[in-house]
Scaffold this motif. Structure first.
Motif, PDB file in Angstrom:
ATOM      1  N   ALA A  45       0.836  -1.209   0.000  1.00  0.00           N
ATOM      2  CA  ALA A  45       0.000   0.000   0.000  1.00  0.00           C
ATOM      3  C   ALA A  45       0.869   1.256   0.000  1.00  0.00           C
ATOM      4  CB  ALA A  45      -0.923  -0.007   1.220  1.00  0.00           C
ATOM      5  N   PHE A  46       1.932   1.247   0.811  1.00  0.00           N
ATOM      6  CA  PHE A  46       2.819   2.409   0.868  1.00  0.00           C
ATOM      7  C   PHE A  46       3.578   2.570  -0.444  1.00  0.00           C
ATOM      8  CE2 PHE A  46       6.819   4.423   2.781  1.00  0.00           C
ATOM      9  CZ  PHE A  46       6.297   5.706   2.628  1.00  0.00           C
ATOM     10  N   ALA A  47       4.029   1.453  -1.034  1.00  0.00           N
ATOM     11  CA  ALA A  47       4.735   1.520  -2.317  1.00  0.00           C
ATOM     12  C   ALA A  47       3.845   2.118  -3.395  1.00  0.00           C
ATOM     13  CB  ALA A  47       5.206   0.131  -2.733  1.00  0.00           C
ATOM     14  N   ALA A  48       2.569   1.767  -3.382  1.00  0.00           N
ATOM     15  CA  ALA A  48       1.635   2.325  -4.360  1.00  0.00           C
ATOM     16  C   ALA A  48       1.493   3.829  -4.170  1.00  0.00           C
ATOM     17  CB  ALA A  48       0.273   1.640  -4.232  1.00  0.00           C
ATOM     18  N   GLN A  49       1.455   4.281  -2.915  1.00  0.00           N
ATOM     19  CA  GLN A  49       1.366   5.716  -2.643  1.00  0.00           C
ATOM     20  C   GLN A  49       2.614   6.445  -3.126  1.00  0.00           C
ATOM     21  OE1 GLN A  49       0.677   6.233   1.551  1.00  0.00           O
ATOM     22  NE2 GLN A  49      -1.176   4.974   1.562  1.00  0.00           N
ATOM     23  N   VAL A  50       3.777   5.849  -2.842  1.00  0.00           N
ATOM     24  CA  VAL A  50       5.039   6.457  -3.271  1.00  0.00           C
ATOM     25  C   VAL A  50       5.070   6.575  -4.791  1.00  0.00           C
ATOM     26  CG1 VAL A  50       7.535   6.101  -3.435  1.00  0.00           C
ATOM     27  CG2 VAL A  50       6.354   5.678  -1.268  1.00  0.00           C
ATOM     28  N   ARG A  51       4.656   5.532  -5.465  1.00  0.00           N
ATOM     29  CA  ARG A  51       4.684   5.528  -6.932  1.00  0.00           C
ATOM     30  C   ARG A  51       3.815   6.645  -7.505  1.00  0.00           C
ATOM     31  NH1 ARG A  51       3.342   0.322 -10.852  1.00  0.00           N
ATOM     32  NH2 ARG A  51       3.676   1.396 -12.839  1.00  0.00           N
ATOM     33  N   VAL A  52       2.619   6.775  -7.015  1.00  0.00           N
ATOM     34  CA  VAL A  52       1.712   7.815  -7.510  1.00  0.00           C
ATOM     35  C   VAL A  52       2.295   9.198  -7.253  1.00  0.00           C
ATOM     36  CG1 VAL A  52      -0.541   8.906  -7.163  1.00  0.00           C
ATOM     37  CG2 VAL A  52      -0.367   6.418  -7.320  1.00  0.00           C
ATOM     38  N   ARG A  53       2.801   9.406  -6.040  1.00  0.00           N
ATOM     39  CA  ARG A  53       3.321  10.724  -5.678  1.00  0.00           C
ATOM     40  C   ARG A  53       4.537  11.098  -6.523  1.00  0.00           C
ATOM     41  NH1 ARG A  53       4.082   9.811  -0.710  1.00  0.00           N
ATOM     42  NH2 ARG A  53       6.348   9.553  -0.619  1.00  0.00           N
ATOM     43  N   MET A  54       5.455  10.160  -6.705  1.00  0.00           N
ATOM     44  CA  MET A  54       6.691  10.479  -7.411  1.00  0.00           C
ATOM     45  C   MET A  54       6.476  10.602  -8.913  1.00  0.00           C
ATOM     46  SD  MET A  54       8.573  10.934  -4.875  1.00  0.00           S
ATOM     47  CE  MET A  54      10.161  11.210  -5.661  1.00  0.00           C
ATOM     48  N   VAL A  55       5.676   9.767  -9.503  1.00  0.00           N
ATOM     49  CA  VAL A  55       5.393   9.876 -10.935  1.00  0.00           C
ATOM     50  C   VAL A  55       4.739  11.220 -11.237  1.00  0.00           C
ATOM     51  CG1 VAL A  55       4.016   8.946 -12.829  1.00  0.00           C
ATOM     52  CG2 VAL A  55       5.277   7.394 -11.340  1.00  0.00           C
ATOM     53  N   ASP A  56       3.936  11.693 -10.299  1.00  0.00           N
ATOM     54  CA  ASP A  56       3.262  12.979 -10.477  1.00  0.00           C
ATOM     55  C   ASP A  56       4.226  14.159 -10.342  1.00  0.00           C
ATOM     56  OD1 ASP A  56       0.778  14.433 -10.895  1.00  0.00           O
ATOM     57  OD2 ASP A  56       0.944  15.071  -8.807  1.00  0.00           O
ATOM     58  N   ARG A  57       5.457  13.903  -9.889  1.00  0.00           N
ATOM     59  CA  ARG A  57       6.407  14.989  -9.658  1.00  0.00           C
ATOM     60  C   ARG A  57       7.514  15.077 -10.710  1.00  0.00           C
ATOM     61  NH1 ARG A  57       6.985  17.720  -5.101  1.00  0.00           N
ATOM     62  NH2 ARG A  57       9.266  17.647  -5.220  1.00  0.00           N
ATOM     63  N   VAL A  58       7.449  14.271 -11.770  1.00  0.00           N
ATOM     64  CA  VAL A  58       8.514  14.316 -12.777  1.00  0.00           C
ATOM     65  C   VAL A  58       8.592  15.682 -13.455  1.00  0.00           C
ATOM     66  CG1 VAL A  58       8.534  11.840 -13.215  1.00  0.00           C
ATOM     67  CG2 VAL A  58       7.019  13.319 -14.570  1.00  0.00           C
ATOM     68  N   TRP A  59       7.504  16.426 -13.430  1.00  0.00           N
ATOM     69  CA  TRP A  59       7.511  17.768 -14.016  1.00  0.00           C
ATOM     70  C   TRP A  59       8.544  18.661 -13.340  1.00  0.00           C
ATOM     71  CZ3 TRP A  59       6.904  21.617 -10.534  1.00  0.00           C
ATOM     72  CH2 TRP A  59       6.260  21.317  -9.337  1.00  0.00           C
ATOM     73  N   PHE A  60       8.849  18.338 -12.079  1.00  0.00           N
ATOM     74  CA  PHE A  60       9.757  19.195 -11.298  1.00  0.00           C
ATOM     75  C   PHE A  60      11.130  19.306 -11.956  1.00  0.00           C
ATOM     76  CE2 PHE A  60      12.980  19.701  -7.925  1.00  0.00           C
ATOM     77  CZ  PHE A  60      12.577  20.931  -7.430  1.00  0.00           C
ATOM     78  N   VAL A  61      11.605  18.228 -12.567  1.00  0.00           N
ATOM     79  CA  VAL A  61      12.918  18.272 -13.225  1.00  0.00           C
ATOM     80  C   VAL A  61      12.787  18.544 -14.721  1.00  0.00           C
ATOM     81  CG1 VAL A  61      13.987  16.753 -11.530  1.00  0.00           C
ATOM     82  CG2 VAL A  61      12.991  15.766 -13.609  1.00  0.00           C
ATOM     83  N   GLY A  62      11.564  18.771 -15.183  1.00  0.00           N
ATOM     84  CA  GLY A  62      11.367  19.069 -16.599  1.00  0.00           C
ATOM     85  C   GLY A  62      11.084  17.868 -17.459  1.00  0.00           C
ATOM     86  N   SER A  63      10.795  16.730 -16.854  1.00  0.00           N
ATOM     87  CA  SER A  63      10.491  15.515 -17.617  1.00  0.00           C
ATOM     88  C   SER A  63       9.039  15.544 -18.069  1.00  0.00           C
ATOM     89  CB  SER A  63      10.749  14.276 -16.753  1.00  0.00           C
ATOM     90  OG  SER A  63      10.320  13.105 -17.424  1.00  0.00           O
ATOM     91  N   ASN A  64       8.848  15.530 -19.386  1.00  0.00           N
ATOM     92  CA  ASN A  64       7.507  15.492 -19.961  1.00  0.00           C
ATOM     93  C   ASN A  64       7.605  14.900 -21.358  1.00  0.00           C
ATOM     94  OD1 ASN A  64       8.181  17.761 -21.805  1.00  0.00           O
ATOM     95  ND2 ASN A  64       8.090  19.015 -19.943  1.00  0.00           N
ATOM     96  N   ALA A  65       6.480  14.790 -22.037  1.00  0.00           N
ATOM     97  CA  ALA A  65       6.475  14.157 -23.353  1.00  0.00           C
ATOM     98  C   ALA A  65       7.389  14.880 -24.337  1.00  0.00           C
ATOM     99  CB  ALA A  65       5.040  14.111 -23.890  1.00  0.00           C
ATOM    100  N   MET A  66       7.487  16.198 -24.230  1.00  0.00           N
ATOM    101  CA  MET A  66       8.316  16.971 -25.149  1.00  0.00           C
ATOM    102  C   MET A  66       9.797  16.780 -24.867  1.00  0.00           C
ATOM    103  SD  MET A  66       8.456  21.130 -25.701  1.00  0.00           S
ATOM    104  CE  MET A  66       6.741  21.202 -26.208  1.00  0.00           C
TER     105      MET A  66
END
Length: 332
Positions: free
Chosen positions: A141-162
């Motif tokens: 359950a905690f791993a699932a929470q971590v995954r959702v939170r971190m994947v949602d933060r990739v924008w912070f380093v500029g990671s996106n489709a472009m």
């Protein structure tokens, strides 16, 4: 407070392992503590910011932020020095340290959270480190929470489709350039680790521990792999090299990675923060990069400018920086 330093960090934090590697090289007595449920109370007592690593001094003071930690410790433990005596090599080492912390982190964070296999591996590792005694049900359950939170933060380093092709193509190019440079020396600046090694290595160590990036390193770049292993317990194996000796294989890294990618980005990021922009775009090479500004980087750029200002004779250094595309903005 017991003798020696206490480092509260995480195996999956590039800045934590960077500091641990530095303390090991300097042979500074210390304890390595994972930030988890067992160490949380001590962390809360000394931390001023919600970041790791946290270094607790024998006097009971908490120090945070990896670059200032090393700068402070270097004054207390100057030998063996991590700063080359060659003026040009010395500043380039500081520039590479900044490049590793700020641009290398884009590679690391992107690869860790861009693909399903890396997401599952990383979220599971983080969850187990934070609460090693958790039941399987609570762990999942905690791993699932971590995954959702971190994947949602990739924008912070500029990671996106472009930017994904720019990040991944840039990393593959860097692997080739770095492998060529390390083919004839154990560390970036010769026979012993320099400031730049610690900053860049922290990111590469983390990349190596993740499935996708780790396969690229293991399968294609034996000299980078040796360096990743060597920096876990670094030791002096010789002297620093002069800039003349380093330039043939280090200058391509400065030009193609630092000058064409990182430096235009860092100045555009600073401008966006100054102007209060919510998002900015900058042309890197022949591609447009778009992301939200990173607030902390303006501070680290200021520290790099201060180190540049401290160089007494900048004549030879300025020629190298201008050729690499990294001189503009340092005098601001």
């Amino acid at each position: 407070m017991a003798e020696g330093y206490r480092i509260i960090g995480a195996e999956m934090s590039p800045y934590s392992v960077k500091i641990r590697s530095y303390f090991r090289y300097k042979a500074i007595p210390h304890q390595w503590l994972l930030r988890n449920t067992a160490s949380q109370a001590e962390y809360d007592k000394y931390a001023r910011m919600p970041i790791i690593p946290l270094v607790i001094t024998p006097e009971g003071t908490g120090i945070q932020d990896s670059t200032p930690i090393i700068d402070a410790m270097e004054k207390l433990h100057p030998e063996p020095s991590i700063h080359p005596g060659d003026t040009v090599a010395n500043f380039i080492s500081a520039l590479i340290e900044e490049f590793g912390d700020e641009w290398g982190n884009k590679w690391m964070f992107h690869y860790r959270w861009a693909r399903d296999v890396d997401q599952r591996a990383s979220a599971g590792r983080i969850a187990r480190m934070r609460n090693p005694a958790a039941s399987e049900e609570k762990h999942e359950a905690f791993a699932a929470q971590v995954r959702v939170r971190m994947v949602d933060r990739v924008w912070f380093v500029g990671s996106n489709a472009m930017t994904t092709p720019q990040i991944e193509n840039g990393f593959v190019e860097m692997l080739g350039l770095l492998d060529s440079h390390l083919a004839s020396r154990p560390y970036l600046f010769g026979g012993r680790p320099a400031f730049g090694d610690f900053g860049l290595w922290g990111q590469f160590y983390e990349l190596w521990t993740d499935p996708t990036a780790g396969a690229l390193i293991e399968g294609n770049t034996p000299h980078v792999l040796d360096w990743v292993h060597r920096m876990l317990w670094p030791r002096a194996e010789g002297a620093f090299e002069s800039w003349t000796e380093l330039a043939p294989t280090l200058m391509p890294i400065l030009v193609r990675q630092v000058g064409r990618q990182f430096w235009p980005w860092t100045l555009a990021n600073e401008t966006a923060l100054r102007q209060g922009q919510e998002e900015f775009s900058v042309t890197l090479g022949d591609k447009v990069w778009t992301q939200k500004p990173q607030k902390y980087h303006a501070r680290s750029l200021g520290m790099l400018r201060a180190k540049y200002a401290d160089v007494a004779d900048k004549s030879a250094l300025d020629m190298v920086l201008a050729a690499a595309g990294c001189l503009a903005g340092l005098r601001a």
